[in-house]
Design an enzyme around this catalytic site. Structure first.
Site, PDB file in Angstrom:
ATOM      1  N   GLY A  33       0.827  -1.200   0.000  1.00 46.46           N
ATOM      2  CA  GLY A  33       0.000   0.000   0.000  1.00 46.46           C
ATOM      3  C   GLY A  33       0.862   1.252   0.000  1.00 46.46           C
ATOM      4  O   GLY A  33       2.085   1.197   0.146  1.00 46.46           O
ATOM      5  N   GLY A  38      -1.706   2.332   6.373  1.00 45.38           N
ATOM      6  CA  GLY A  38      -2.100   1.512   7.517  1.00 45.38           C
ATOM      7  C   GLY A  38      -1.360   0.198   7.630  1.00 45.38           C
ATOM      8  O   GLY A  38      -1.761  -0.692   8.387  1.00 45.38           O
ATOM      9  N   TYR A  75      14.691  11.505  -0.605  1.00 44.81           N
ATOM     10  CA  TYR A  75      13.578  12.430  -0.734  1.00 44.81           C
ATOM     11  C   TYR A  75      14.040  13.856  -1.035  1.00 44.81           C
ATOM     12  O   TYR A  75      13.353  14.597  -1.746  1.00 44.81           O
ATOM     13  CB  TYR A  75      12.737  12.430   0.546  1.00 44.81           C
ATOM     14  CG  TYR A  75      11.812  11.242   0.665  1.00 44.81           C
ATOM     15  CD1 TYR A  75      11.020  10.833  -0.402  1.00 44.81           C
ATOM     16  CD2 TYR A  75      11.706  10.521   1.857  1.00 44.81           C
ATOM     17  CE1 TYR A  75      10.164   9.753  -0.299  1.00 44.81           C
ATOM     18  CE2 TYR A  75      10.854   9.432   1.973  1.00 44.81           C
ATOM     19  CZ  TYR A  75      10.082   9.053   0.887  1.00 44.81           C
ATOM     20  OH  TYR A  75       9.234   7.983   0.994  1.00 44.81           O
ATOM     21  N   GLU A 109       6.063  -6.266   5.736  1.00 44.99           N
ATOM     22  CA  GLU A 109       5.629  -4.947   5.286  1.00 44.99           C
ATOM     23  C   GLU A 109       6.335  -4.642   3.971  1.00 44.99           C
ATOM     24  O   GLU A 109       7.536  -4.481   3.922  1.00 44.99           O
ATOM     25  CB  GLU A 109       5.973  -3.881   6.335  1.00 44.99           C
ATOM     26  CG  GLU A 109       5.487  -2.501   5.974  1.00 44.99           C
ATOM     27  CD  GLU A 109       5.819  -1.480   7.053  1.00 44.99           C
ATOM     28  OE1 GLU A 109       5.312  -0.350   6.957  1.00 44.99           O
ATOM     29  OE2 GLU A 109       6.572  -1.814   7.988  1.00 44.99           O
ATOM     30  N   MET A 168       0.170  10.997   6.969  1.00 41.06           N
ATOM     31  CA  MET A 168       1.614  11.210   6.898  1.00 41.06           C
ATOM     32  C   MET A 168       2.005  12.485   7.642  1.00 41.06           C
ATOM     33  O   MET A 168       3.000  12.517   8.374  1.00 41.06           O
ATOM     34  CB  MET A 168       2.038  11.286   5.435  1.00 41.06           C
ATOM     35  CG  MET A 168       3.536  11.406   5.206  1.00 41.06           C
ATOM     36  SD  MET A 168       3.921  11.715   3.461  1.00 41.06           S
ATOM     37  CE  MET A 168       3.332  13.421   3.301  1.00 41.06           C
ATOM     38  N   GLU A 176       9.748  12.598   5.448  1.00 38.02           N
ATOM     39  CA  GLU A 176       8.584  12.688   4.571  1.00 38.02           C
ATOM     40  C   GLU A 176       8.071  14.111   4.388  1.00 38.02           C
ATOM     41  O   GLU A 176       7.060  14.331   3.714  1.00 38.02           O
ATOM     42  CB  GLU A 176       7.465  11.796   5.124  1.00 38.02           C
ATOM     43  CG  GLU A 176       7.848  10.311   5.131  1.00 38.02           C
ATOM     44  CD  GLU A 176       6.818   9.431   5.822  1.00 38.02           C
ATOM     45  OE1 GLU A 176       6.928   8.203   5.686  1.00 38.02           O
ATOM     46  OE2 GLU A 176       5.924   9.966   6.502  1.00 38.02           O
TER      47      GLU A 176
END
Length: 241
Positions: A33, A38, A75, A109, A168, A176
């Protein structure tokens, strides 16, 4: 490998080695996901079961590669660090796929498979050079053909980009801060192409799609449905030693 992450991995191996029975091929579930969909909540729900080994995404490894926060660099300067980061992601995810567990069920995960969703996005945005894409795709193909990364079930937490964006922001992970809603929409579309429409690339196993927009107490009910689905499908002929 990062010192903290290496210590954690070695501790897990040591713990596993102290148990007489190891499952070389546990029933493996990959939870997929978008960022903030989640996945961690799903994994936490399954940590209470003694017959499940839960392997979280190795974010701490990515945050400390010999003292360098590779996640933050990716990032902040994707054109410079995306290839390096994705190479390390593939390595660390491969380590999780291939590790033996003391439990007949392994819930991960994300996966080596979904790592390529992020590569696909970088490819579409022309962040990666052609030669970098070729190397990452060759590495991925080798993993599929040569490593034991078989997966029995994928749980896709399909969540609206606007909702994961708010989640987030609420959790406040510093790496992030630079992630935009536009980026989350792009990642959502690629996951949908892969697991919902199944038009992007081959899907390695059956897929359960959950509505990740729901509130926590509602999601717990969905997680319990997944529990029944997972535990009912265990194959008694899994190899142990």
């Amino acid at each position: 490998m990062a010192s903290a992450g290496k210590a954690a991995l070695e501790a897990f191996i040591k713990m596993s080695g102290s148990i007489g029975k190891l499952y070389r091929r546990p029933f493996t579930v990959c939870v997929e996901g978008n960022i903030g969909s989640g996945k961690t909540t799903f994994l936490s729900h399954f940590k209470k079961f003694d017959n499940v080994t839960v392997l979280e995404e190795p974010v701490e490894l990515w945050r400390d590669v010999s003292g360098t926060n590779l996640l933050e660099l990716m990032y902040s300067e994707p054109s410079r660090y995306a290839f390096l980061f994705q190479s390390y992601v593939q390595l660390t995810m491969l380590q999780l796929h291939t590790c033996k567990t003391p439990s007949p069920y392994k819930i991960m995960e994300r996966s080596v498979y979904s790592a390529m969703c992020f590569v696909e996005n970088l490819k579409r945005k022309n962040v990666l050079r052609d030669v970098e894409v070729t190397i990452l795709e060759d590495w991925y193909d080798w993993c599929l053909k040569s490593a034991n990364i078989e997966t029995d079930l994928i749980v896709y937490l399909r969540t609206t980009p606007e909702i994961v964006y708010e989640r987030m922001k609420q959790r406040g992970r510093k790496e992030e801060n630079a992630i935009s809603l536009k980026y989350l929409k792009q990642i959502h579309q690629i996951h949908d192409d892969w697991l919902y429409h199944q038009t992007l690339k081959p899907v390695p196993s059956p897929v359960i799609i959950l509505n990740g927009d729901r509130e926590l107490h509602e999601m717990v009910e969905e997680f319990d449905k997944c529990k029944n689905e997972i535990f009912s499908k265990y194959k008694t002929n899994k190899t142990t030693f």
